[in-house]
Design a protein around this motif. Structure first.
Motif, PDB file in Angstrom:
ATOM      1  N   ALA A   1     -36.722  36.761 -59.056  1.00 11.54           N
ATOM      2  CA  ALA A   1     -35.325  36.749 -59.535  1.00 11.54           C
ATOM      3  C   ALA A   1     -35.328  36.094 -60.918  1.00 11.54           C
ATOM      4  N   LYS A   2     -34.787  34.891 -61.006  1.00 11.49           N
ATOM      5  CA  LYS A   2     -34.670  34.146 -62.261  1.00 11.49           C
ATOM      6  C   LYS A   2     -34.964  34.963 -63.533  1.00 11.49           C
ATOM      7  N   ALA A   3     -36.195  34.960 -64.030  1.00 10.74           N
ATOM      8  CA  ALA A   3     -36.472  35.574 -65.339  1.00 10.74           C
ATOM      9  C   ALA A   3     -36.376  37.094 -65.331  1.00 10.74           C
TER      10      ALA A   3
ATOM     11  N   PHE B   1     -44.720  35.227 -50.730  1.00 12.71           N
ATOM     12  CA  PHE B   1     -44.746  34.385 -51.925  1.00 12.71           C
ATOM     13  C   PHE B   1     -43.348  34.385 -52.539  1.00 12.71           C
ATOM     14  N   ASP B   2     -42.751  33.209 -52.607  1.00 15.08           N
ATOM     15  CA  ASP B   2     -41.484  33.066 -53.313  1.00 15.08           C
ATOM     16  C   ASP B   2     -41.830  32.832 -54.783  1.00 15.08           C
ATOM     17  N   GLU B   3     -41.710  33.913 -55.553  1.00 19.46           N
ATOM     18  CA  GLU B   3     -42.016  33.838 -57.000  1.00 19.46           C
ATOM     19  C   GLU B   3     -40.733  33.894 -57.825  1.00 19.46           C
ATOM     20  N   VAL B   4     -39.664  33.391 -57.222  1.00 20.63           N
ATOM     21  CA  VAL B   4     -38.381  33.402 -57.934  1.00 20.63           C
ATOM     22  C   VAL B   4     -38.492  32.626 -59.243  1.00 20.63           C
ATOM     23  N   GLN B   5     -39.214  31.494 -59.201  1.00 14.65           N
ATOM     24  CA  GLN B   5     -39.357  30.693 -60.427  1.00 14.65           C
ATOM     25  C   GLN B   5     -40.660  31.025 -61.182  1.00 14.65           C
ATOM     26  N   THR B   6     -41.717  31.378 -60.448  1.00 14.84           N
ATOM     27  CA  THR B   6     -43.028  31.585 -61.083  1.00 14.84           C
ATOM     28  C   THR B   6     -43.202  33.000 -61.639  1.00 14.84           C
TER      29      THR B   6
ATOM     30  N   SER C   1     -29.812  37.592 -56.583  1.00 19.36           N
ATOM     31  CA  SER C   1     -30.227  36.205 -56.795  1.00 19.36           C
ATOM     32  C   SER C   1     -31.517  35.961 -56.043  1.00 19.36           C
ATOM     33  N   GLY C   2     -32.098  34.792 -56.305  1.00 19.07           N
ATOM     34  CA  GLY C   2     -33.319  34.419 -55.608  1.00 19.07           C
ATOM     35  C   GLY C   2     -33.086  34.191 -54.126  1.00 19.07           C
ATOM     36  N   ALA C   3     -32.000  33.490 -53.811  1.00 18.99           N
ATOM     37  CA  ALA C   3     -31.706  33.213 -52.400  1.00 18.99           C
ATOM     38  C   ALA C   3     -31.555  34.517 -51.626  1.00 18.99           C
ATOM     39  N   GLU C   4     -30.875  35.468 -52.209  1.00 13.69           N
ATOM     40  CA  GLU C   4     -30.681  36.743 -51.512  1.00 13.69           C
ATOM     41  C   GLU C   4     -31.986  37.519 -51.355  1.00 13.69           C
TER      42      GLU C   4
ATOM     43  N   SER D   1     -40.436  22.337 -50.355  1.00 16.32           N
ATOM     44  CA  SER D   1     -40.232  23.681 -50.906  1.00 16.32           C
ATOM     45  C   SER D   1     -38.754  23.931 -51.157  1.00 16.32           C
ATOM     46  N   PHE D   2     -38.477  24.928 -51.988  1.00 16.39           N
ATOM     47  CA  PHE D   2     -37.098  25.334 -52.271  1.00 16.39           C
ATOM     48  C   PHE D   2     -37.030  26.847 -52.261  1.00 16.39           C
ATOM     49  N   HIS D   3     -36.084  27.382 -51.487  1.00 12.45           N
ATOM     50  CA  HIS D   3     -35.985  28.835 -51.382  1.00 12.45           C
ATOM     51  C   HIS D   3     -34.567  29.368 -51.584  1.00 12.45           C
ATOM     52  N   GLY D   4     -33.632  28.512 -51.981  1.00 13.13           N
ATOM     53  CA  GLY D   4     -32.272  28.980 -52.239  1.00 13.13           C
ATOM     54  C   GLY D   4     -31.260  28.197 -51.426  1.00 13.13           C
TER      55      GLY D   4
ATOM     56  N   ILE E   1     -44.212  30.571 -49.109  1.00 15.21           N
ATOM     57  CA  ILE E   1     -44.701  29.521 -50.012  1.00 15.21           C
ATOM     58  C   ILE E   1     -44.421  29.876 -51.471  1.00 15.21           C
ATOM     59  N   GLU E   2     -44.152  28.851 -52.269  1.00 12.84           N
ATOM     60  CA  GLU E   2     -44.082  29.016 -53.725  1.00 12.84           C
ATOM     61  C   GLU E   2     -45.493  28.776 -54.282  1.00 12.84           C
ATOM     62  N   PRO E   3     -46.034  29.682 -55.075  1.00  8.84           N
ATOM     63  CA  PRO E   3     -47.370  29.455 -55.660  1.00  8.84           C
ATOM     64  C   PRO E   3     -47.424  28.202 -56.529  1.00  8.84           C
TER      65      PRO E   3
HETATM   66  C1  LIG Z   1     -34.210  29.133 -58.045  1.00 12.57           C
HETATM   67  C2  LIG Z   1     -35.042  29.416 -56.848  1.00 12.57           C
HETATM   68  C3  LIG Z   1     -34.518  30.070 -55.715  1.00 12.57           C
HETATM   69  C4  LIG Z   1     -33.058  30.416 -55.599  1.00 12.57           C
HETATM   70  O1  LIG Z   1     -32.641  31.346 -56.536  1.00 12.57           O
HETATM   71  P1  LIG Z   1     -31.064  31.552 -56.794  1.00 12.57           P
HETATM   72  O2  LIG Z   1     -31.026  32.664 -57.781  1.00 12.57           O
HETATM   73  O3  LIG Z   1     -30.543  30.259 -57.295  1.00 12.57           O
HETATM   74  O4  LIG Z   1     -30.472  31.918 -55.486  1.00 12.57           O
HETATM   75  C5  LIG Z   1     -35.373  30.382 -54.683  1.00 12.57           C
HETATM   76  N1  LIG Z   1     -36.676  30.069 -54.749  1.00 12.57           N
HETATM   77  C6  LIG Z   1     -37.212  29.430 -55.805  1.00 12.57           C
HETATM   78  C7  LIG Z   1     -38.682  29.131 -55.813  1.00 12.57           C
HETATM   79  C8  LIG Z   1     -36.420  29.074 -56.882  1.00 12.57           C
HETATM   80  O5  LIG Z   1     -36.946  28.420 -57.921  1.00 12.57           O
END
Ligand SMILES: *Cc1c(COP(=O)(O)O)cnc(C)c1O
Length: 402
Positions: free
Chosen positions: A250-252, A221-226, A104-107, A136-139, A188-190
């Protein structure tokens, strides 16, 4: 189904951390989806930026079903060909030299932050402070909600991990006021996603890079969403010319199959050694088989150009609706990560629009209370965008008369 279930069962049996839509999705194809009643929806939500190839893409189905016949799980006591292929591919396609797989992104962020702490404290025992940004959001793990800049997600769970500070997004002076020799990382999220779809300014990222170099802090860079094509490049850092030391994705990446990864330079990647960190499922062959297929399809010049073109089309279409309904102050974002920020007079009412849209057969999301978010399939058909916008128009008409 052997047992009949309904949406009400959610309220009765589940820990009430979500408030899912009233309908129950059943199956999908591309950017269209049907619920258990047979009603059709256009999907602008894309599973929160996860379903980059939409629903039921043949390349993903083939990868998953082939792997399902061979091997499902091993643990990291063994490696497998799918994870080796995926790891090598991610390194070859990016700045990174090393990769760690999670679910997952959080992990992935948890791994990045632990890595940065270990790398920092090996330079100086007090080099453990992390700088993040407001909104910001990181999980949702305890560490990642603490690093995230939205107290509503962390306050109830104190005591929180220490050594975390929050600067103001796109304000380099606020970072200068906090950063010092004891800073081990800046994360940081871009483009801030959950915080309201706010892109970082390229100049700001350049200055962050310089500050991290000056203070020997890891730039994460937290690119979980980007990541994975969402912004029209494989990773968003590729737009800015600013390269991080560590990147999370993560995500995509799994197109709907859970997977996350942390990418790092050699300098950072080698700092975690056998026994320092791990996870049972990380590198699972089913997840990696799907991710290999997803990456192969998405990492294509034509597909990525199409993402940028679709951004322009979405903005044009929303602006046309807005000329009629005047509900949005601004349409912003990058690629198919799009936020429609409500005018001040409608503050706090984004969720209402999402609910009205669902009633009209359009799935979309919020990004905070004031922003309607679209994160559809990266290959959504233009006809589906048109149809979705018509439905959005009907929802906005009702919103205005409500
Ligand atoms: C969704 C998201 C997370 C968390 O990912 P999960 O898979 O829900 O744990 C972390 N960072 C960003 C930027 C996100 O959009």
């Amino acid at each position: 189904m052997t047992q009949s279930v309904s949406r009400d069962d959610f309220n009765q049996y589940f820990v009430p951390v979500y408030d899912p839509a009233k309908f129950i999705p059943d199956h999908g194809k591309g950017a269209r989806l049907w619920d258990t009643q047979g009603r059709e929806y256009i999907d602008f939500a894309g599973g929160i930026a996860v379903s980059g190839l939409g629903h039921a893409h043949p390349a993903m189905i083939e990868a998953l079903t082939n792997q399902a016949q061979k091997l499902w799980h091993l643990s990291n006591a063994y490696t497998n060909e799918q994870v080796l292929t995926l790891g090598k591919k991610l390194v070859e396609l990016t700045f990174a030299d090393r990769v760690f797989f999670a679910n997952s992104g959080a992990e992935a962020n948890e791994a990045a932050l632990k890595l940065a702490r270990k790398a920092g404290s090996s330079i100086n025992p007090n080099k453990t402070e992390i700088i993040s940004f407001t909104k910001s959001f990181h999980g949702r793990t305890l560490f990642t909600v603490s690093v995230g800049g939205q107290p509503k997600y962390s306050a109830a769970f104190a005591p929180l991990p220490a050594g975390i500070q929050h600067a103001t997004f796109n304000d380099i002076e606020s970072v200068k006021a906090l950063i010092n020799e004891n800073t081990c990382a800046v994360i940081i999220e871009p483009v801030q996603g959950e915080g309201g779809i706010t892109p970082a300014q390229p100049e700001f990222l350049k200055e962050l890079r310089a500050l991290c170099d000056q203070y020997q802090a890891a730039l994460i860079f937290d690119e979980v969403q980007t990541g994975v094509g969402r912004t029209g490049k494989l990773y968003a850092y590729m737009h800015s010319g600013v390269t991080p030391d560590i990147l999370t994705t993560a995500k995509a990446l799994g197109g709907g199959f859970p997977i996350g990864a942390m990418l790092a330079t050699e300098q950072y990647g080698k700092q975690l050694v056998v026994g320092d960190h791990g996870t049972t499922y990380g590198g699972n062959p089913l997840a990696c088989a799907v991710a290999n297929a997803v990456l192969d399809v998405i990492n294509d010049e034509k597909l990525l150009t199409g993402v940028a073109e679709r951004f322009d089309y979405f903005v044009k279409k929303v602006n046309e609706l807005n000329a009629e309904f005047a509900v949005f102050e601004e349409v912003r974002g990058q690629g198919l990560l799009i936020g429609c920020a409500l005018k001040a007079e409608f503050a706090g009412r984004a969720k209402e629009i999402v609910t009205l849209a669902a009633n009209e057969g359009l799935m979309c999301l919020v990004a905070g209370p004031d922003v309607v978010r679209f994160t559809p399939s990266l290959i959504i058909e233009y006809a589906d965008i048109d149809e979705g916008m018509q439905r959005l128009g009907k929802a906005l008409a009702q919103f205005k008369t409500a």
